[in-house]
Design a protein around this motif. Structure first.
Motif, mmCIF file in Angstrom:
data_model
loop_
_atom_site.group_PDB
_atom_site.id
_atom_site.type_symbol
_atom_site.label_atom_id
_atom_site.label_comp_id
_atom_site.label_asym_id
_atom_site.label_seq_id
_atom_site.Cartn_x
_atom_site.Cartn_y
_atom_site.Cartn_z
ATOM 1 N N PHE A 1 -6.067 5.804 1.631
ATOM 2 C CA PHE A 1 -6.960 4.689 1.962
ATOM 3 C C PHE A 1 -8.432 5.056 1.759
ATOM 4 O O PHE A 1 -9.283 4.161 1.704
ATOM 5 C CB PHE A 1 -6.788 4.279 3.431
ATOM 6 N N ASP A 2 -8.774 6.336 1.705
ATOM 7 C CA ASP A 2 -10.171 6.761 1.697
ATOM 8 C C ASP A 2 -10.915 6.189 0.494
ATOM 9 O O ASP A 2 -10.407 6.187 -0.634
ATOM 10 C CB ASP A 2 -10.263 8.283 1.666
ATOM 11 N N THR A 3 -12.135 5.741 0.725
ATOM 12 C CA THR A 3 -12.918 5.096 -0.322
ATOM 13 C C THR A 3 -13.088 5.961 -1.570
ATOM 14 O O THR A 3 -12.986 5.446 -2.692
ATOM 15 C CB THR A 3 -14.285 4.655 0.235
ATOM 16 N N PRO A 4 -13.338 7.285 -1.473
ATOM 17 C CA PRO A 4 -13.437 8.072 -2.710
ATOM 18 C C PRO A 4 -12.136 8.074 -3.520
ATOM 19 O O PRO A 4 -12.188 8.118 -4.764
ATOM 20 C CB PRO A 4 -13.784 9.477 -2.200
ATOM 21 N N ILE A 5 -10.995 8.012 -2.854
ATOM 22 C CA ILE A 5 -9.717 7.929 -3.574
ATOM 23 C C ILE A 5 -9.602 6.567 -4.255
ATOM 24 O O ILE A 5 -9.213 6.468 -5.426
ATOM 25 C CB ILE A 5 -8.534 8.153 -2.619
ATOM 26 N N LEU A 6 -9.956 5.515 -3.534
ATOM 27 C CA LEU A 6 -9.893 4.171 -4.119
ATOM 28 C C LEU A 6 -10.877 4.040 -5.283
ATOM 29 O O LEU A 6 -10.570 3.390 -6.294
ATOM 30 C CB LEU A 6 -10.183 3.119 -3.046
ATOM 31 N N ARG A 7 -12.050 4.664 -5.159
ATOM 32 C CA ARG A 7 -13.019 4.623 -6.261
ATOM 33 C C ARG A 7 -12.494 5.401 -7.472
ATOM 34 O O ARG A 7 -12.652 4.960 -8.623
ATOM 35 C CB ARG A 7 -14.361 5.202 -5.799
ATOM 36 N N THR A 8 -11.839 6.534 -7.236
ATOM 37 C CA THR A 8 -11.244 7.286 -8.342
ATOM 38 C C THR A 8 -10.204 6.430 -9.045
ATOM 39 O O THR A 8 -10.120 6.425 -10.287
ATOM 40 C CB THR A 8 -10.604 8.581 -7.820
ATOM 41 N N ARG A 9 -9.420 5.708 -8.276
ATOM 42 C CA ARG A 9 -8.411 4.811 -8.868
ATOM 43 C C ARG A 9 -9.075 3.748 -9.743
ATOM 44 O O ARG A 9 -8.578 3.405 -10.822
ATOM 45 C CB ARG A 9 -7.594 4.159 -7.756
ATOM 46 N N ARG B 1 0.403 9.632 -5.771
ATOM 47 C CA ARG B 1 1.110 8.448 -6.258
ATOM 48 C C ARG B 1 0.119 7.321 -6.564
ATOM 49 O O ARG B 1 0.275 6.591 -7.548
ATOM 50 C CB ARG B 1 2.133 7.958 -5.225
ATOM 51 N N LEU B 2 -0.902 7.184 -5.733
ATOM 52 C CA LEU B 2 -1.889 6.133 -5.964
ATOM 53 C C LEU B 2 -2.690 6.394 -7.233
ATOM 54 O O LEU B 2 -3.023 5.466 -7.977
ATOM 55 C CB LEU B 2 -2.831 6.021 -4.762
ATOM 56 N N LEU C 1 -1.124 -3.166 -0.309
ATOM 57 C CA LEU C 1 -0.723 -2.083 -1.201
ATOM 58 C C LEU C 1 0.189 -1.112 -0.471
ATOM 59 O O LEU C 1 1.250 -0.719 -0.969
ATOM 60 C CB LEU C 1 -1.961 -1.353 -1.724
ATOM 61 N N HIS C 2 -0.216 -0.703 0.736
ATOM 62 C CA HIS C 2 0.540 0.283 1.505
ATOM 63 C C HIS C 2 1.594 -0.434 2.357
ATOM 64 O O HIS C 2 1.601 -0.339 3.589
ATOM 65 C CB HIS C 2 -0.399 1.090 2.392
ATOM 66 N N HIS D 1 14.141 5.623 -5.491
ATOM 67 C CA HIS D 1 13.582 4.466 -4.789
ATOM 68 C C HIS D 1 12.073 4.346 -4.973
ATOM 69 O O HIS D 1 11.358 3.946 -4.050
ATOM 70 C CB HIS D 1 13.914 4.540 -3.297
ATOM 71 N N GLN D 2 11.555 4.699 -6.128
ATOM 72 C CA GLN D 2 10.111 4.728 -6.335
ATOM 73 C C GLN D 2 9.555 3.353 -6.708
ATOM 74 O O GLN D 2 10.256 2.504 -7.267
ATOM 75 C CB GLN D 2 9.766 5.730 -7.429
ATOM 76 N N VAL D 3 8.277 3.151 -6.366
ATOM 77 C CA VAL D 3 7.543 1.967 -6.800
ATOM 78 C C VAL D 3 6.305 2.440 -7.536
ATOM 79 O O VAL D 3 5.789 3.532 -7.290
ATOM 80 C CB VAL D 3 7.143 1.061 -5.609
ATOM 81 N N ALA D 4 5.809 1.623 -8.456
ATOM 82 C CA ALA D 4 4.658 1.998 -9.264
ATOM 83 C C ALA D 4 3.382 1.937 -8.456
ATOM 84 O O ALA D 4 3.264 1.201 -7.483
ATOM 85 C CB ALA D 4 4.555 1.076 -10.483
ATOM 86 N N SER D 5 2.390 2.722 -8.891
ATOM 87 C CA SER D 5 1.097 2.711 -8.231
ATOM 88 C C SER D 5 0.280 1.511 -8.699
ATOM 89 O O SER D 5 0.609 0.878 -9.680
ATOM 90 C CB SER D 5 0.333 3.991 -8.548
#
Length: 390
Positions: free
Chosen positions: A130-138, A191-192, A356-357, A386-390
């Motif tokens: 959930f962290d903003t730097p991770i979301l920004r990297t995405r 995964r994200l 998303l989560h 049982h995987q789902v896409a990011s």
């Protein structure tokens, strides 16, 4: 929050450590109203009533039956997540569930089905994805400017296993140990940021302290369906502290004094349990969270290798390494810690935006965590289903 925007009426199931970590978010985010709580400890219930002038009850069933509660924050011990989430759904309540979602895939499937039948939302977090730097990297990856993701490295060294623990937290069968508690963060992150579903897992785990007989460390190699791969390493025995690589910004975004923690020793498991309980919400030694964090939360070092650049989320932004140069894509410090969790929960409950989560996402993360344990036991690759896409 604009004038007239309604607040989410949140009931808390479990006033333990997870609640105290999320409490600064609940207090600072004007979209949340804490209206009720459930906990077996009378001192925790008394403190909640005092702090919030709200109802507190002994059982989660009473909490879920409370008509003032709109969403239940399930922060009870891991082995109870499934039962309490299903109970919330049966009473028509949405659920914000602490990671890990549950400790078996069967429990996850039952939780998802209960939410579907009741037409309520599940959001699983906080995890550090959930962290903003991770979301920004995405976002940077999705822009296409750096090419496809080919490799991800995630590394974190902490004192996880040296912190005060209840007996069940040192029992893998009950959801204890580093894999259930800490791999849930790293797996969610890779995964994200990864470009597809996890295909295989090969892993080893370490349990090196006979007095704390659960996993304190692991290393895993994940392959994705598109050929990308990710390496995950975690050490929780309290020696090296990888926050050194983050400029001594701690996991919660706070300034940190290097190697300042004194080791704790307990005469018995009972003494350790009493010590931990006294520091929990409502206990004699409970202390509310301190100052506003100076930076974003993080979970150690993450490096994403794309075809044309390496990206590294940091507490203050995202470092971009390309063509022999490095530059920071800066992010302002957070106004509310973990507001990203409330963003997703609020959008789901109030605006009907699929989170998303959600349950399927969290179930896929748990599948990887379980595969880490299985691969370590059996010494072989584990193929996932049982995987789902990011």
């Amino acid at each position: 929050m604009g004038e007239g925007t309604r607040r989410l009426r949140l009931g808390v199931a479990g006033l333990g450590r997870a609640f105290t970590v999320m409490l600064p978010t609940f207090l600072a985010d004007s979209r949340i109203a804490l209206v009720a709580a459930a906990d077996p400890r009378p001192e925790a219930r008394a403190r909640f009533v005092q702090d919030f002038s709200a109802r507190a009850c002994e059982t989660v069933e009473d909490l879920c039956a409370d008509p003032s509660v709109e969403t239940v924050y399930v922060a009870t011990p891991h082995q109870h997540h499934a039962g309490h989430t299903i109970l919330a759904a049966q009473h028509g309540k949405h659920a914000l569930i602490e990671k890990p979602m549950a400790i078996t895939l069967q429990d996850c499937a039952a939780m998802i089905e209960a939410a579907r039948a009741a037409n309520v939302h599940l959001v699983v977090g906080h995890s550090h994805s959930f962290d903003t730097p991770i979301l920004r990297t995405r976002e940077l990856i999705a822009s296409g400017a750096y090419g496809a993701v080919r490799m991800i490295h995630a590394m974190n060294y902490t004192d996880f296993l040296r912190r005060p623990r209840r007996p069940e937290e040192l029992d893998t069968a009950q959801g204890g140990g580093a894999v259930f508690n800490q791999a849930a963060h790293q797996v969610d992150i890779v995964r994200l940021l990864g470009s597809g579903r996890v295909k295989t897992v090969r892993a080893a785990t370490g349990a090196w302290d006979r007095t704390r007989p659960t996993e304190g460390a692991y290393s895993a190699l994940l392959t994705f369906e598109d050929g990308a791969f990710a390496s995950l390493t975690y050490g929780g025995y309290g020696h090296f502290d990888s926050d050194e690589f983050q400029g001594w910004v701690g996991e919660m975004g706070q300034a940190k004094t290097p190697y300042a923690r004194e080791p704790l020793f307990f005469a018995s498991i009972a003494n350790e349990t009493v010590f931990k309980s006294a520091r929990n919400y409502g206990g004699a030694n409970y202390r509310p969270a301190g100052n506003q964090p100076l930076a974003h939360q993080h979970f150690g070092t993450i490096v994403v290798s794309c075809e044309d650049a390496d990206l590294r989320p940091m507490p203050n932004g995202v470092m971009i390494y390309q063509n022999g140069a490095a530059q920071l894509d800066p992010l302002p410090p957070p106004a509310v810690p973990r507001a990203e969790v409330i963003d997703e929960l609020y959008d789901a409950v109030v605006n009907g935006v699929p989170p998303l989560h959600d349950g399927a996402w969290a179930m896929a993360t748990l599948e990887v965590c379980l595969a880490i344990l299985q691969s370590s036991r059996e010494g072989r690759d584990v193929t996932l289903a049982h995987q789902v896409a990011s």
